[in-house]
Design a protein around this motif. Structure first.
Motif, mmCIF file in Angstrom:
data_model
loop_
_atom_site.group_PDB
_atom_site.id
_atom_site.type_symbol
_atom_site.label_atom_id
_atom_site.label_comp_id
_atom_site.label_asym_id
_atom_site.label_seq_id
_atom_site.Cartn_x
_atom_site.Cartn_y
_atom_site.Cartn_z
ATOM 1 N N VAL A 240 0.797 -1.341 0.183
ATOM 2 C CA VAL A 240 -0.149 -0.077 0.028
ATOM 3 C C VAL A 240 0.871 1.218 -0.046
ATOM 4 C CG1 VAL A 240 -1.563 1.104 1.493
ATOM 5 C CG2 VAL A 240 -1.835 -1.080 0.901
ATOM 6 N N ILE A 241 1.782 1.073 1.073
ATOM 7 C CA ILE A 241 2.758 2.486 0.750
ATOM 8 C C ILE A 241 3.524 2.541 -0.458
ATOM 9 C CG2 ILE A 241 4.525 3.440 2.023
ATOM 10 C CD1 ILE A 241 2.021 3.185 3.715
ATOM 11 N N GLY A 242 3.302 3.473 -1.134
ATOM 12 C CA GLY A 242 4.004 3.787 -2.252
ATOM 13 C C GLY A 242 3.054 3.523 -3.667
ATOM 14 N N ASP A 243 1.719 2.863 -3.491
ATOM 15 C CA ASP A 243 0.748 2.474 -4.602
ATOM 16 C C ASP A 243 0.246 3.635 -4.794
ATOM 17 O OD1 ASP A 243 -2.148 1.670 -5.545
ATOM 18 O OD2 ASP A 243 -0.653 -0.079 -5.721
ATOM 19 N N HIS A 244 0.081 4.103 -6.306
ATOM 20 C CA HIS A 244 -0.278 5.337 -6.663
ATOM 21 C C HIS A 244 -1.981 5.259 -6.507
ATOM 22 C CE1 HIS A 244 -0.916 2.433 -10.233
ATOM 23 N NE2 HIS A 244 -1.836 3.306 -10.692
ATOM 24 N N TYR A 245 -2.513 4.060 -6.366
ATOM 25 C CA TYR A 245 -3.995 4.186 -6.208
ATOM 26 C C TYR A 245 -4.569 4.525 -4.761
ATOM 27 C CZ TYR A 245 -6.480 1.853 -10.151
ATOM 28 O OH TYR A 245 -6.814 1.682 -11.485
#
Length: 884
Positions: A413-418
């Motif tokens: 999740v950390i770093g996911d553009h969504y």
């Protein structure tokens, strides 16, 4: 110490060390594979047993909910519960049929699996099924003895290794009521809690065994590779150590630390056993040492290798069970009986409970405004308002998932553009995200999304796709059900607003629904049929009707069946329906709509009492007006007849008075006119007597008081008598009389005197208007479609009559003995009026053909086979035609 030193020297030899190492690895491999095979088999059976138990319990739970929440509710609403529900229209299947359909659907999505509902007292329509085999008989006996415990066995079924799992099915209150009250039931003394049968789940294990063996084979290959790679690695390390001893000593120690630990452990054990092998050769002692090391190292291998692998398999089993339980929870949550938001909230809570996620949310999609609306939220956040309550299509991660119609899954999740709010994700320690579009075919239904503080496995993420499909299907079904209910409520409200008594029937004639007017009428008339006749066959009710209206009811029943078959488009009938308090009339209209199995009949009864009352009043007024007109006409006709009669009598009476006064004179006796005046008085008296007689005869005919002497009449004889009567008139004129009777013996039923007078009157009129020429009489008998008839025709070559005179033939005093045109019409017209009455009494008609200068023909057609005289009343007018 001697033995220990010898062992150390043996291990320092390169060949002996290699053989010992390979023996150790082979022993570890074999023992590990054996233990792993046993554990895999146990885990496979445990997983199959747990899955079968879950499926059996879920299916029974679905059936109980269907029985308790749906069948009981809809039966109270008048919906039929029958095994042939597809042919009935508004009906639902009984729980056993519903369970069979559910099992068929389950078997279609799980090939190879078999679900059975068995019992020893099935309904007749379930007869013919295969008998129970040995397992099922044994299961039935055990479950009746202990219904709370399942019965299962691993055996070969249809050539495949399978698990057969059976749980008891106990009778509920609804089941006992249905079975004990159904005439087709083979057992009617069921009690609540009786074991009526059992649910059997048969799951083949060959696929799971094949998967486990595949995994075991992969593990074997892996261990075999390791058995080769480890000695090779040790050998490489040793070689490199020889050239770079100082550099790689630490790596060598780290690489062989586990093997050394095992070897040292085994050496410690063997230290105590070596004295027993002191006299053996070195290769024998090496073999014994390897064997003992294998035996002693097995526990270490088990705890260092097997236990971690067992833990991994257990974790996968728990994960699979959670996914299966999640699917069952979703299926139960979206079942009918709850509001949509409540069902979706249960689904969201199931995601949180079964998958151990931080929170889960479900949005539904509204195509009209292209907006996703949050309907359920569970876990860390339970509110459904806020910034994500309404998400436009394409906005945020949820809107982008809906717009692309593709899932988004990540364990980073950390770093996911969504995930736009990275600070929140970091603060809440979110690790995984899963978002799925809910699709029904090509239609977007909504989106389900969840965050987790732990990594989601690949199996969990793959399983979510199937769960999302279940959820989408449930939302669509609930939406369709809501739309159907809304349409039904709107239709019901519309029909309830009608003043007509309306009932909707299926193609068989059963009442599906009625409107408020129908219910009010039934209530006001004391109808005791439950649920206002809904569920009863209205056509059969009409067919069984008795009493004065039975013919109309049967006619309407036949019409409804014809309309249902498409032979008629509509039907209308007006009928009385009186009550003790008032006179009532109704009109029933029957129409159809729909096609095939969906044909429906609309029966509408309209109260037309007020209209009938107005029509009756109008007809009464019209009849009164007509009677008033007839009375006025009769009064005027009476006045005219009295005037004419007075005129007809006054003239001869005046002559009679004058002649009588003359004869009373003394001198009159000696005059020559004395005898002439006496003869005149005599002739006038005879004429007046004939006029009075004709008046009385016309009155008797018109009033129906005429007396008839009905016999068999010889027409040749009657015709001769009539001609003899008028012979003096014929002889006085220059007229030729011709008579023809065909056949000569023709006869008829009638009054001989009346027929003779008919001919006399017709011949007399012809003689009066024919000074020269001929008069012809034709009497003919013939057979017609309505029986035997006699035609009498009297034609002359006299002066004839103009149309205005011919139009009044047969009307007494119509011509008033006056002058019409240039012709003087003699007589009062009473003769033809009498002829009309005679012809009417003999069931006949009169046709007159005449024209000025062309003579007159009167044709009378009489019935020859009447048993008695026909009613005369006001005889029909003479039909006049122009003579050509």
């Amino acid at each position: 110490m001697t033995s220990t030193s010898s062992t150390s020297r043996t291990l320092r030899r390169p060949g002996a060390a290699s053989a010992l190492l390979f023996s150790l690895i082979a022993g570890l491999l074999l023992s590990g594979l054996w233990v792993l095979n046993r554990r895999t088999q146990n885990l496979t059976e445990a997983m199959a047993l747990q899955g079968s138990e879950l499926h059996a319990r879920a299916l029974l739970l679905v059936r109980k909910i269907y029985d308790r929440e749906i069948v009981a509710h809809l039966r109270d609403q008048g919906v039929a519960v029958a095994h042939d529900y597809k042919e009935r229209g508004l009906a639902i299947p009984p729980p056993a049929t519903f369970f069979a359909n559910l099992a068929a659907e389950y078997e279609s999505i799980r090939p190879g699996a078999v679900i059975r509902l068995r019992g020893d007292h099935p309904f007749p329509w379930r007869a013919g099924r295969p008998e129970m085999d040995g397992f099922e008989r044994e299961a039935f006996a055990e479950l009746r003895r202990a219904p709370e415990r399942p019965f299962y066995r691993f055996e070969t079924f249809q050539g495949r290794p399978s698990l057969r799992y059976a749980v008891a099915e106990q009778m509920s209150e609804t089941c006992t009521m249905c079975h004990n009250n159904n005439p087709a039931s083979t057992k009617r003394d069921w009690q609540v809690g009786d074991v009526a049968g059992f649910v059997e789940v048969i799951r083949p294990l060959d696929e799971r065994v094949a998967a486990a063996q595949s995994a075991l084979w992969q593990t074997t290959v892996l261990l075999a590779v390791l058995s080769i790679a480890v000695p090779l690695l040790v050998w490489l390390i040793v070689r490199r150590t020889r050239s770079h001893a100082a550099e790689h000593t630490a790596k060598l120690r780290a690489a062989i630390v586990k093997i050394a630990a095992v070897v040292l452990t085994c050496e410690a054990v063997l230290f105590c056993l070596m004295p027993a092998f002191g006299g053996l050769p070195d290769w024998v002692r090496a073999l014994v040492t390897a064997t003992l090391m294998t035996v002693f190292s097995s526990p270490l291998i088990y705890y260092w290798i097997i236990v971690p692998l067992d833990a991994e398999l257990t974790r996968q089993l728990d994960e699979r069970s959670n996914v299966t339980a999640l699917a069952a929870d979703i299926a139960l949550a979206v079942a009918p009986g709850r509001a949509l938001h409540e069902s979706l909230q249960r689904c969201a809570q199931a995601f949180v409970d079964r998958l151990d996620v931080a929170f889960a949310r479900i949005w539904t999609y509204h195509e009209g405004d292209a907006m996703l609306e949050l309907k359920a939220s569970a876990g860390l956040y339970t509110h459904i308002d806020g910034g994500h309550a309404r998400v436009p299509l394409g906005a945020f991660k949820i809107g982008r998932i809906a717009a692309s119609r593709k899932p988004h899954l990540t364990n980073n999740v950390i770093g996911d553009h969504y995930v736009g709010n990275q600070e929140w994700a970091l603060r809440e320690k979110m690790v995984s995200f899963a978002g799925y579009p809910l699709l029904h075919g090509d239609e977007l239904v909504g989106v389900v999304a969840m965050f987790s503080r732990k990594r989601m496995s690949g199996m969990t993420m793959r399983s979510l796709a199937a769960v999302a499909n279940y959820l989408a299907l449930g939302i669509v079904e609930r939406r369709i059900a809501a739309e159907r209910e809304q349409s039904y409520n709107m239709l019901q409200a519309t029909v309830d607003a009608l003043t007509d008594h309306v009932a909707i029937l299926d193609r068989e004639g059963r009442v599906l629904a009625v409107n408020e007017a129908w219910r009010r009428f039934a209530k006001s008339n004391g109808l005791r049929c439950p649920n206002w006749c809904v569920g009863r066959n209205y056509v059969e009710v009409c067919e069984r009707a008795v009493g004065a209206d039975s013919e109309r009811a049967i006619e309407m029943a036949n019409a409804m069946r014809s309309i249902a078959r498409g032979e008629l488009n509509s039907y209308c009938l007006e009928y009385p329906c009186h009550s003790p308090e008032e006179q009532r009339w109704f009109t029933v209209n029957v129409t159809r709509f729909g096609e095939g199995e969906a044909v429906r009949l609309v029966v509408a009864h309209e109260n037309i009492t007020e209209r009938k009352r107005l029509e009756t009043e109008r007809l009464t007024r019209l009849r009164i007006e007509q009677e008033h007109d007839h009375l006025e006409q009769a009064i005027r006709a009476q006045e005219r007849v009295l005037g004419i009669v007075g005129h007809e009598l006054r003239t001869p009476l005046a002559g009679l008075r004058a002649m009588a006064e003359f004869l009373l004179m003394d001198a009159a006796r000696e005059t020559a006119e004395f005898d002439t005046f006496l003869k005149g008085i005599h002739d006038e008296a005879i004429r007046m007597a004939g006029l009075v007689g004709d008046l009385l005869e016309v009155a008797r005919l018109n009033s129906g008081a005429a007396q008839w002497n009905w016999t068999t009449v010889d027409l040749a004889e009657t015709c001769g008598a009539a001609i003899d009567t008028v012979r003096p008139l014929v002889d006085e004129s220059n007229v030729e009389l011709k008579v023809r009777v065909t056949p000569e013996d023709v006869q008829m039923n009638g009054d001989a005197a009346a027929i003779r007078r008919l001919l006399v009157n017709l011949l007399s009129n012809s003689c009066k208007h024919t000074r020269a020429g001929s008069i012809r009489v034709d009497v003919t008998g013939r057979t017609c479609a309505d029986g035997r008839r006699v035609e009498m025709t009297v034609s002359d070559t006299g002066c004839g009559m103009p149309p205005e005179v011919a139009a009044q033939l047969g009307q007494a005093f119509a011509l008033n003995s006056g002058v019409v045109g240039e012709n003087h019409v003699q007589g009062a017209g009473l003769g033809l009026a009498i002829c009309r009455g005679i012809v009417a009494a003999h069931g006949g008609t009169v046709i007159a053909q005449t024209a000025p200068g062309k003579g007159t023909t009167i044709r009378c057609s009489l019935r020859a086979d009447l048993a008695e005289a026909a009613p005369v009343g006001d005889a029909a007018r003479i039909l006049c035609e122009a003579k050509t």
